[in-house]
Scaffold this active site. Structure first.
Site, short mmCIF file in Angstrom:
data_model
loop_
_atom_site.label_atom_id
_atom_site.label_comp_id
_atom_site.label_asym_id
_atom_site.label_seq_id
_atom_site.Cartn_x
_atom_site.Cartn_y
_atom_site.Cartn_z
N GLY A 48 0.76 -1.24 0.00
CA GLY A 48 0.00 0.00 0.00
C GLY A 48 0.79 1.29 0.00
N ASP A 103 0.67 3.27 4.43
CA ASP A 103 -0.39 3.94 3.68
C ASP A 103 -1.48 4.45 4.61
OD1 ASP A 103 -1.23 1.37 4.35
OD2 ASP A 103 -2.09 0.90 2.40
N ASP A 106 -5.44 2.34 10.58
CA ASP A 106 -6.87 2.19 10.81
C ASP A 106 -7.07 1.86 12.30
OD1 ASP A 106 -9.57 1.75 10.35
OD2 ASP A 106 -9.32 -0.12 9.29
N LYS A 134 -7.13 7.12 10.50
CA LYS A 134 -8.55 7.12 10.84
C LYS A 134 -8.72 7.15 12.36
CE LYS A 134 -10.21 4.33 6.93
NZ LYS A 134 -10.76 3.00 6.53
N PHE A 155 -14.25 3.46 3.71
CA PHE A 155 -13.32 2.65 2.92
C PHE A 155 -12.77 3.47 1.74
CE2 PHE A 155 -12.12 -0.48 -0.31
CZ PHE A 155 -11.24 -1.22 0.45
N ASP A 162 -5.93 -0.38 -2.24
CA ASP A 162 -6.66 -1.20 -3.21
C ASP A 162 -8.04 -1.62 -2.74
OD1 ASP A 162 -5.63 -3.08 -1.21
OD2 ASP A 162 -6.29 -4.63 -2.61
N ARG A 168 -4.88 0.62 -7.01
CA ARG A 168 -3.65 1.15 -6.39
C ARG A 168 -3.00 2.23 -7.26
NH1 ARG A 168 -2.30 -2.14 -2.01
NH2 ARG A 168 -2.66 -4.36 -2.25
P1 5GP Z 1 -5.07 -1.66 10.87
O1 5GP Z 1 -4.21 -2.82 11.26
O2 5GP Z 1 -4.52 -0.31 11.27
O3 5GP Z 1 -6.50 -1.83 11.31
O4 5GP Z 1 -5.20 -1.67 9.30
C1 5GP Z 1 -4.16 -1.40 8.48
C2 5GP Z 1 -4.36 -2.01 7.12
O5 5GP Z 1 -5.75 -2.22 6.76
C3 5GP Z 1 -3.81 -1.06 6.09
O6 5GP Z 1 -2.43 -1.24 5.89
C4 5GP Z 1 -4.66 -1.40 4.87
O7 5GP Z 1 -4.08 -2.47 4.17
C5 5GP Z 1 -5.98 -1.84 5.42
N1 5GP Z 1 -6.98 -0.74 5.39
C6 5GP Z 1 -7.47 -0.07 6.44
N2 5GP Z 1 -8.35 0.87 6.06
C7 5GP Z 1 -8.40 0.80 4.71
C8 5GP Z 1 -9.14 1.53 3.70
O8 5GP Z 1 -9.92 2.46 3.94
N3 5GP Z 1 -8.93 1.16 2.40
C9 5GP Z 1 -8.07 0.15 2.06
N4 5GP Z 1 -7.95 -0.10 0.74
N5 5GP Z 1 -7.37 -0.55 2.97
C10 5GP Z 1 -7.52 -0.23 4.28
#
Ligand code: 5GP
Length: 178
Positions: A48, A103, A106, A134, A155, A162, A168
């Site tokens: 990402g 990238d 979340d 976020k 999202f 992606d 991407r």
């Molecule tokens: P976390 O572990 O912080 O919950 O999530 C991180 C990963 O979830 C990111 O590196 C990404 O791959 C995916 N992700 C989280 N939110 C989004 C989003 O809004 N769009 C996309 N395409 N991927 C996301």
């Protein structure tokens, strides 16, 4: 392109490329000042972050190195759930200033795993640099040092992110169009 369709979903532009470029420039400017003389090693988390890492590093003017890592996910036993581990790190990071380039942060779970794995390798310091953050979804305690853009809990695709492998390559960031 104000709208794109990827597979079965339609997305509309949320952050245009010009705004992304400006935000990336602001982060690079801070890094250039704060990490001057530290010769940081940037660790870009694939896939990402490839576009963000590329644009960011073009604007970083201090001495630095970059390397690319991945977080592999696999399913452990029913008690451990999904396990994530860092792969592809070949450098000795002991005593170095590390900047993780992501990238999006979340929930923060992925970044927490990466931080824990790096910690045991005894870097001098680890800073986090993320294109998107976020806050409504974030559930962890650690600080994010460099956040380019704060986004709502929707999202997003484009600029490295992606939807099922697609999108991407889009220069803007899009949100699901309900
Ligand atoms: P976390 O572990 O912080 O919950 O999530 C991180 C990963 O979830 C990111 O590196 C990404 O791959 C995916 N992700 C989280 N939110 C989004 C989003 O809004 N769009 C996309 N395409 N991927 C996301």
């Amino acid at each position: 392109m104000s709208k794109v369709t990827l597979k079965d979903k339609t997305f509309r532009v949320h952050i245009p490329a010009s705004d992304i470029n400006k935000a990336v420039g602001e982060v690079a400017h801070r890094i250039n000042i704060e990490l001057k003389d530290k010769k940081p090693l940037f660790l870009a988390v694939l896939n990402g972050s490839f576009m963000f890492a590329s644009d960011l590093l073009k604007k970083v003017t201090i001495d630095c190195e970059i390397s690319f890592v991945k977080v592999s996910s696999y399913h452990g036993t029913s008690t451990t759930g999904s396990v994530k581990s860092l792969i592809g790190l070949n450098e000795d990071i002991k005593g170095r200033t590390i900047v993780i380039v992501e990238d999006i942060v979340d929930t923060g779970l992925t970044m927490e795993k990466v931080l824990k794995e790096l910690e045991v390798m005894e870097p001098a310091e680890v800073r986090i640099c993320t294109l998107l953050y976020k806050p409504e979804a974030f559930r962890k305690k650690f600080d994010l040092d460099y956040v380019a853009i704060v986004v709502p809990n929707d999202f997003l695709v484009g600029y490295g992110l992606d939807y099922d492998g697609l999108g991407r390559n889009l220069p803007d960031i899009y949100v699901l169009d309900n």
